[in-house]
Design an enzyme around this catalytic site. Sequence first.
Site, mmCIF file in Angstrom:
data_model
loop_
_atom_site.group_PDB
_atom_site.id
_atom_site.type_symbol
_atom_site.label_atom_id
_atom_site.label_comp_id
_atom_site.label_asym_id
_atom_site.label_seq_id
_atom_site.Cartn_x
_atom_site.Cartn_y
_atom_site.Cartn_z
ATOM 1 N N ARG A 186 -4.620 -11.380 6.734
ATOM 2 C CA ARG A 186 -4.067 -10.823 5.482
ATOM 3 C C ARG A 186 -4.037 -11.886 4.385
ATOM 4 N NH1 ARG A 186 1.454 -8.066 6.461
ATOM 5 N NH2 ARG A 186 1.069 -7.250 4.363
ATOM 6 N N GLN A 232 8.461 -5.520 -2.252
ATOM 7 C CA GLN A 232 8.444 -5.556 -0.785
ATOM 8 C C GLN A 232 7.132 -6.190 -0.327
ATOM 9 O OE1 GLN A 232 10.187 -1.626 0.995
ATOM 10 N NE2 GLN A 232 9.258 -1.085 -0.963
ATOM 11 N N HIS A 279 10.537 -9.490 1.070
ATOM 12 C CA HIS A 279 10.011 -9.552 2.439
ATOM 13 C C HIS A 279 9.195 -10.809 2.673
ATOM 14 C CE1 HIS A 279 10.354 -4.902 3.032
ATOM 15 N NE2 HIS A 279 11.509 -5.521 3.111
ATOM 16 N N CYS A 288 3.921 -29.211 10.832
ATOM 17 C CA CYS A 288 4.662 -29.112 9.559
ATOM 18 C C CYS A 288 4.454 -30.433 8.804
ATOM 19 C CB CYS A 288 6.146 -28.913 9.860
ATOM 20 S SG CYS A 288 7.222 -29.193 8.425
ATOM 21 N N ALA A 342 -0.719 4.423 -9.264
ATOM 22 C CA ALA A 342 0.063 3.459 -10.051
ATOM 23 C C ALA A 342 -0.786 2.865 -11.172
ATOM 24 C CB ALA A 342 0.564 2.353 -9.129
HETATM 25 N N1 APR Z 1 -0.514 4.431 -6.396
HETATM 26 C C1 APR Z 1 0.786 4.722 -6.133
HETATM 27 N N2 APR Z 1 1.275 4.891 -4.878
HETATM 28 C C2 APR Z 1 0.400 4.741 -3.860
HETATM 29 C C3 APR Z 1 -0.963 4.441 -4.051
HETATM 30 C C4 APR Z 1 -1.408 4.279 -5.389
HETATM 31 N N3 APR Z 1 -2.688 3.998 -5.682
HETATM 32 N N4 APR Z 1 -1.565 4.379 -2.826
HETATM 33 C C5 APR Z 1 -0.609 4.635 -1.908
HETATM 34 N N5 APR Z 1 0.570 4.862 -2.525
HETATM 35 C C6 APR Z 1 1.870 5.163 -1.921
HETATM 36 C C7 APR Z 1 1.793 5.976 -0.638
HETATM 37 O O1 APR Z 1 1.818 7.356 -0.949
HETATM 38 C C8 APR Z 1 3.067 5.534 0.081
HETATM 39 O O2 APR Z 1 4.158 6.375 -0.260
HETATM 40 O O3 APR Z 1 2.442 3.932 -1.565
HETATM 41 C C9 APR Z 1 3.335 4.133 -0.462
HETATM 42 C C10 APR Z 1 3.076 3.044 0.567
HETATM 43 O O4 APR Z 1 4.015 3.215 1.603
HETATM 44 P P1 APR Z 1 3.985 2.217 2.857
HETATM 45 O O5 APR Z 1 2.578 2.091 3.348
HETATM 46 O O6 APR Z 1 5.068 2.674 3.784
HETATM 47 O O7 APR Z 1 4.359 0.797 2.232
HETATM 48 P P2 APR Z 1 5.801 0.315 1.782
HETATM 49 O O8 APR Z 1 6.637 1.470 1.308
HETATM 50 O O9 APR Z 1 5.601 -0.812 0.835
HETATM 51 O O10 APR Z 1 6.411 -0.246 3.162
HETATM 52 C C11 APR Z 1 7.679 -0.858 3.082
HETATM 53 O O11 APR Z 1 7.499 -1.477 5.397
HETATM 54 O O12 APR Z 1 6.104 -2.165 7.062
HETATM 55 C C12 APR Z 1 7.112 -2.584 6.213
HETATM 56 O O13 APR Z 1 7.487 -4.746 5.406
HETATM 57 C C13 APR Z 1 6.605 -3.664 5.309
HETATM 58 O O14 APR Z 1 7.113 -4.019 2.978
HETATM 59 C C14 APR Z 1 6.691 -3.046 3.921
HETATM 60 C C15 APR Z 1 7.737 -1.961 4.095
#
Ligand code: APR
Length: 232
Positions: free
Chosen positions: A59, A91, A109, A136, A219
Amino acid sequence: MTNRRNIVVLTGAGISAESGLATFRGPDGLWEGHRVEDVCTPEALARDPVLVHRFYDARRAALAHVTPNPAHAALARLDAAWPGGLLIVTQNVDDLHERAGARRMLHMHGELLSALCTACGRRRRWDGPMGGQPPCPACDTAALRPDIVFFGEMPYGMARIEQALATADLFVSIGTSGAVYPAAGFVRTARMHGAATLEINLEPSQGSALFDETRVGPAGVLVPKWVEAVLA
Ligand code: APR
């Protein structure tokens, strides 16, 4: 909205999706390839450090091949031009907000480009692999781990986030599924303190019912429009 007001923005993986970084719970989600327990818990790091480092090294390396998208750029414009209070809580562990120019921000995070030494506790910028268990630079112990908040660990900056939510006039959530706490609860805290709440997401999230307004779409299209209206 008058320009003396305080704004808190929460971003999730969805804001970086149009830059080409995988989200966590989408069809190609990061966790799809790995069970969370395999890569994102302190137990996983103790049990199989090679797998955990391989996951985060990949990543971290991917960051070199992506660039901020219009949503990151719009938030950086807001950061530079907004005279009221602003805190961008992300996040995400990528550096796309910073590369777009955002300054008033916090990684709750952690960050891929930071290493934490479990022996001496020092953090430092780290943009290379960690899988070879490098020493380290401060204490010479082979005890570096990704400076990422694993499941079950305390997110960073919570006191600062709670303070910002307590004085927010507007809370905007962008690109997050609302699946993971404490971030998923921020909208409730903001509402409790009287803030207006807006969600921008590709689809309704688990918390959509808690927002005054949800704008569904990418977004990269909706965030620039929102920032333009706020700065008008
Ligand atoms: N524009 C806007 N929203 C989007 C787009 C986009 N182009 N592409 C995807 N999404 C939305 C999806 O619909 C989803 O609701 O972004 C969201 C991503 O959700 P997750 O994959 O669950 O990611 P996130 O909410 O950041 O996860 C929170 O979970 O696994 C842990 O630590 C990790 O920080 C992460 C946390």
